[in-house]
Design an enzyme around this catalytic site. Structure first.
Site, PDB file in Angstrom:
ATOM      1  N   SER A   1      29.542  34.893  36.360  1.00  0.00           N
ATOM      2  CA  SER A   1      29.175  34.101  37.538  1.00  0.00           C
ATOM      3  C   SER A   1      28.718  35.016  38.667  1.00  0.00           C
ATOM      4  O   SER A   1      28.888  36.237  38.607  1.00  0.00           O
ATOM      5  CB  SER A   1      30.369  33.242  38.018  1.00  0.00           C
ATOM      6  OG  SER A   1      31.422  34.071  38.460  1.00  0.00           O
ATOM      7  N   GLY A   2      28.144  34.396  39.684  1.00  0.00           N
ATOM      8  CA  GLY A   2      27.815  35.107  40.911  1.00  0.00           C
ATOM      9  C   GLY A   2      26.931  36.325  40.745  1.00  0.00           C
ATOM     10  O   GLY A   2      25.929  36.312  40.028  1.00  0.00           O
TER      11      GLY A   2
ATOM     12  N   GLY B   1      27.553  39.179  39.254  1.00  0.00           N
ATOM     13  CA  GLY B   1      27.554  39.705  37.898  1.00  0.00           C
ATOM     14  C   GLY B   1      26.572  38.971  37.009  1.00  0.00           C
ATOM     15  O   GLY B   1      25.845  39.584  36.208  1.00  0.00           O
TER      16      GLY B   1
ATOM     17  N   TYR C   1      41.808  43.461  51.261  1.00  0.00           N
ATOM     18  CA  TYR C   1      40.508  43.423  50.597  1.00  0.00           C
ATOM     19  C   TYR C   1      39.648  44.603  51.032  1.00  0.00           C
ATOM     20  O   TYR C   1      39.049  45.293  50.192  1.00  0.00           O
ATOM     21  CB  TYR C   1      39.805  42.104  50.919  1.00  0.00           C
ATOM     22  CG  TYR C   1      38.430  41.988  50.300  1.00  0.00           C
ATOM     23  CD1 TYR C   1      38.280  41.704  48.944  1.00  0.00           C
ATOM     24  CD2 TYR C   1      37.278  42.156  51.073  1.00  0.00           C
ATOM     25  CE1 TYR C   1      37.015  41.600  48.367  1.00  0.00           C
ATOM     26  CE2 TYR C   1      36.012  42.048  50.508  1.00  0.00           C
ATOM     27  CZ  TYR C   1      35.889  41.776  49.154  1.00  0.00           C
ATOM     28  OH  TYR C   1      34.645  41.684  48.584  1.00  0.00           O
TER      29      TYR C   1
END
Length: 248
Positions: free
Chosen positions: A16-17, A19, A148
């Site tokens: 997804s996204g 990648g 993060y």
């Protein structure tokens, strides 16, 4: 242009996204692409859509990284492109952070990425390309982003050191640090549609180009770093965030 014909590429979190977009672009440029992800159904759907091979592998589990490395070694021997992309978001103030939340983000974003590189170094052809997906937050100081941001800043430090260590084999190691990008990652983090709209408006207001990035743009940069066009670039972090990290 088939700049990557004959190259074998592995993309973690390729279902997804960013990648997924990178897998699509690398394949379009001639590479044979293999993707991984944590959800079997998602990996299978993405692999079928892209016309590539895929396998379930959780970057947050070292045993899964070992298993993936053994599988890739058996199937391909060695690879030419490694895009360490898998990651998650997570945020809270330093005061409110928990050990569990800290470990969850660090185990995937930093520890998992670190040992993915470590385990795959013997499987890289001389002259190979490694690309880390970092974040513009690695060099920013936003509230509620300490874990993060730290995971991505640590990743950039590893990238630079790996570039030095692997230079004798002509293996190039770089990182891409996107800003706000239109992907499903925030929805996966539990934000509602209304919250996502508010968040997007908030981010766009802080981007000088007044728009969000596209996953396809990051995919094209991964392909660039993986091609001979970037043969003299290593140890570089490229920030693509529409100017968001500028002090303006």
């Amino acid at each position: 242009m088939n700049r990557l014909t004959g190259k074998i590429a592995l993309i973690t979190g390729g279902n997804s996204g960013i990648g997924y977009a990178a897998a699509k672009e690398l394949k379009a440029q001639g590479a044979e692409v293999f993707i991984t992800g944590r959800r079997e159904e998602a990996v299978e759907i993405a692999a079928n859509e892209l016309g590539v091979r895929g396998k379930v592998a959780d970057q947050g589990q070292l045993a899964a990284i070992d298993e993936l490395a053994a599988f890739i070694k058996h199937r391909y021997g060695k690879i030419d492109i490694l895009f360490i992309n898998a990651g998650i978001v997570g945020g809270a103030s330093i005061e409110q952070s928990t050990e569990e939340a800290f470990d969850t983000v660090m185990n995937i974003n930093f520890k998992g990425a670190y040992f993915t590189l470590s385990k795959f170094i013997p499987l890289l052809h001389d002259g190979a390309s490694v690309v880390f997906l970092s974040s513009n937050t690695a060099s920013m100081d936003g509230a509620n982003s300490s874990v993060y941001s730290s995971s991505k800043a640590a990743l950039n430090a590893v990238m630079r050191i790996a570039a030095v260590e692997l230079a004798p084999r002509q293996i190039r190691v770089n990182s891409i640090s996107p800003g706000p990008t239109q992907t499903e990652i925030m929805k996966k983090a539990g934000y509602s549609d209304e919250q996502l709209l508010q968040l997007n408006d908030w981010m766009i207001d802080r981007v000088p180009l007044k728009k969000l990035g596209q996953a396809e743009d990051v995919g094209k940069l991964v392909a660039y770093f993986s091609s001979d066009a970037a043969r003299f670039i290593t140890g570089a972090e490229l920030i693509m965030d529409g100017g968001m990290s500028l002090k303006y």
